[in-house]
Write an enzyme that holds these catalytic residues in place. Structure first.
Site, PDB file in Angstrom:
ATOM      1  N   HIS A  28      46.326  33.348   3.706  1.00 20.33           N
ATOM      2  CA  HIS A  28      45.312  34.027   3.160  1.00 20.33           C
ATOM      3  C   HIS A  28      45.437  35.517   3.787  1.00 20.33           C
ATOM      4  O   HIS A  28      45.169  36.550   3.272  1.00 20.33           O
ATOM      5  CB  HIS A  28      43.902  33.484   3.962  1.00 20.33           C
ATOM      6  CG  HIS A  28      43.545  32.140   3.239  1.00 20.33           C
ATOM      7  ND1 HIS A  28      43.373  31.152   4.347  1.00 20.33           N
ATOM      8  CD2 HIS A  28      43.550  31.692   2.047  1.00 20.33           C
ATOM      9  CE1 HIS A  28      43.077  29.956   3.351  1.00 20.33           C
ATOM     10  NE2 HIS A  28      42.995  30.470   2.036  1.00 20.33           N
ATOM     11  N   LYS A  39      33.414  20.393  -1.663  1.00 18.97           N
ATOM     12  CA  LYS A  39      34.877  19.575  -1.289  1.00 18.97           C
ATOM     13  C   LYS A  39      34.244  18.559  -0.138  1.00 18.97           C
ATOM     14  O   LYS A  39      33.646  19.008   0.922  1.00 18.97           O
ATOM     15  CB  LYS A  39      35.832  20.573  -0.636  1.00 18.97           C
ATOM     16  CG  LYS A  39      36.530  21.162  -1.713  1.00 18.97           C
ATOM     17  CD  LYS A  39      37.678  22.086  -1.330  1.00 18.97           C
ATOM     18  CE  LYS A  39      38.571  22.595  -2.484  1.00 18.97           C
ATOM     19  NZ  LYS A  39      39.587  23.584  -1.986  1.00 18.97           N
ATOM     20  N   ARG A  86      50.388  30.706  -4.935  1.00 17.33           N
ATOM     21  CA  ARG A  86      51.593  30.125  -4.245  1.00 17.33           C
ATOM     22  C   ARG A  86      52.542  29.428  -5.037  1.00 17.33           C
ATOM     23  O   ARG A  86      53.766  29.360  -4.719  1.00 17.33           O
ATOM     24  CB  ARG A  86      51.149  29.074  -3.221  1.00 17.33           C
ATOM     25  CG  ARG A  86      50.329  29.573  -1.989  1.00 17.33           C
ATOM     26  CD  ARG A  86      49.514  28.441  -1.246  1.00 17.33           C
ATOM     27  NE  ARG A  86      48.699  27.412  -2.022  1.00 17.33           N
ATOM     28  CZ  ARG A  86      47.896  26.858  -1.724  1.00 17.33           C
ATOM     29  NH1 ARG A  86      47.797  26.409  -0.405  1.00 17.33           N
ATOM     30  NH2 ARG A  86      46.746  26.197  -2.601  1.00 17.33           N
ATOM     31  N   SER A 113      45.125  25.056   3.795  1.00 17.34           N
ATOM     32  CA  SER A 113      44.002  24.775   4.860  1.00 17.34           C
ATOM     33  C   SER A 113      43.837  23.152   4.873  1.00 17.34           C
ATOM     34  O   SER A 113      43.745  22.660   5.897  1.00 17.34           O
ATOM     35  CB  SER A 113      42.775  25.331   4.417  1.00 17.34           C
ATOM     36  OG  SER A 113      42.853  26.716   4.274  1.00 17.34           O
TER      37      SER A 113
HETATM   38  O1  PNS Z   1      39.804  27.964  -1.402  1.00 18.77           O
HETATM   39  P1  PNS Z   1      39.368  27.429  -2.582  1.00 18.77           P
HETATM   40  O2  PNS Z   1      38.584  26.279  -2.492  1.00 18.77           O
HETATM   41  O3  PNS Z   1      40.563  27.236  -3.479  1.00 18.77           O
HETATM   42  O4  PNS Z   1      38.513  28.512  -3.498  1.00 18.77           O
HETATM   43  C1  PNS Z   1      37.827  28.279  -4.446  1.00 18.77           C
HETATM   44  C2  PNS Z   1      36.505  29.009  -4.896  1.00 18.77           C
HETATM   45  C3  PNS Z   1      35.701  29.075  -3.811  1.00 18.77           C
HETATM   46  C4  PNS Z   1      37.051  30.487  -4.927  1.00 18.77           C
HETATM   47  C5  PNS Z   1      35.954  28.752  -6.288  1.00 18.77           C
HETATM   48  O5  PNS Z   1      35.528  27.388  -6.252  1.00 18.77           O
HETATM   49  C6  PNS Z   1      34.772  29.452  -6.584  1.00 18.77           C
HETATM   50  O6  PNS Z   1      34.572  30.580  -6.864  1.00 18.77           O
HETATM   51  N1  PNS Z   1      33.605  28.588  -6.190  1.00 18.77           N
HETATM   52  C7  PNS Z   1      32.275  29.358  -6.421  1.00 18.77           C
HETATM   53  C8  PNS Z   1      31.497  28.844  -7.693  1.00 18.77           C
HETATM   54  C9  PNS Z   1      31.951  29.709  -8.941  1.00 18.77           C
HETATM   55  O7  PNS Z   1      32.043  30.764  -8.948  1.00 18.77           O
HETATM   56  N2  PNS Z   1      32.232  28.503  -9.736  1.00 18.77           N
HETATM   57  C10 PNS Z   1      32.743  29.071 -11.058  1.00 18.77           C
HETATM   58  C11 PNS Z   1      34.517  29.017 -11.162  1.00 18.77           C
HETATM   59  S1  PNS Z   1      34.978  29.492 -12.641  1.00 18.77           S
END
Ligand code: PNS
Length: 168
Positions: free
Chosen positions: A17, A41, A91, A128
């Site tokens: 990150h 999650k 990645r 993570s």
């Molecule tokens: O670290 P992660 O869990 O891979 O991050 C994923 C994240 C948090 C970026 C994604 O799930 C997100 O943006 N969630 C917020 C809700 C949202 O915007 N949902 C629509 C996604 S198209």
């Protein structure tokens, strides 16, 4: 100077990150790290407040970086942060499959574009999820996270006792 949002769970933030934050700083000038609160999650380790604190501590010393929690959509967090783009690190092809769909949804629904940055090759295996799993079983992950996260993991689980991180 362009502001970008790097959203994620950051549970916890790791060197992969941080590399993406540094790449985005170089390219765009200002980065807001968005830490998702109330993530659905199941395997969460640190609270949102802890994840924000650990991200701030891990990124200390960098100017033009802010860390903020957000509870809604990433596109709303981008708007709130005054970010022109969302930035995500990639990645591998699996990341691309997931991220491409989210990027297209975010563009389709809110007009927000996502810029993908390939992560440093030597950090492409870091996640993570595996950091949580290995640390909780007393494996060594200190070399994959910044010092504040290593300290927080040790405080949570005790010092590492296995020379390798293998958990299976
Ligand atoms: O670290 P992660 O869990 O891979 O991050 C994923 C994240 C948090 C970026 C994604 O799930 C997100 O943006 N969630 C917020 C809700 C949202 O915007 N949902 C629509 C996604 S198209």
């Amino acid at each position: 100077m362009t502001t970008v949002l790097i959203p994620g769970s950051f549970d916890p933030i790791h060197l992969g990150h941080i590399d993406v934050v540094d790449q985005a700083l170089e390219l765009f000038g200002r980065v807001v790290v968005g830490v998702l609160v109330n993530h659905e999650k199941p395997s969460g380790l640190f609270t949102a407040d802890e994840r924000v604190e650990l991200a701030e501590a891990s990124l200390a010393g960098r100017s033009d970086v802010a860390v903020r929690a957000y509870g809604g959509l990433a596109v709303q967090a981008a708007a709130d942060a005054g970010a022109e783009f969302i930035v995500k690190g990639l990645r591998n092809p699996m990341d691309f499959d997931i991220e491409q769909q989210m990027a297209l949804m975010n563009h389709s629904t809110a007009g927000v574009r996502t810029v993908f940055l390939p992560c440093r090759p030597d950090l492409g295996f870091v996640s993570s999820r595996f950091i949580r799993e290995i640390a909780s079983r007393h494996g060594v992950v200190d070399h994959l996270v910044a010092a504040p996260v290593a300290a927080a993991l040790t405080a949570r689980f005790g010092p590492p006792s296995h020379p390798s991180g293998t958990t299976t």
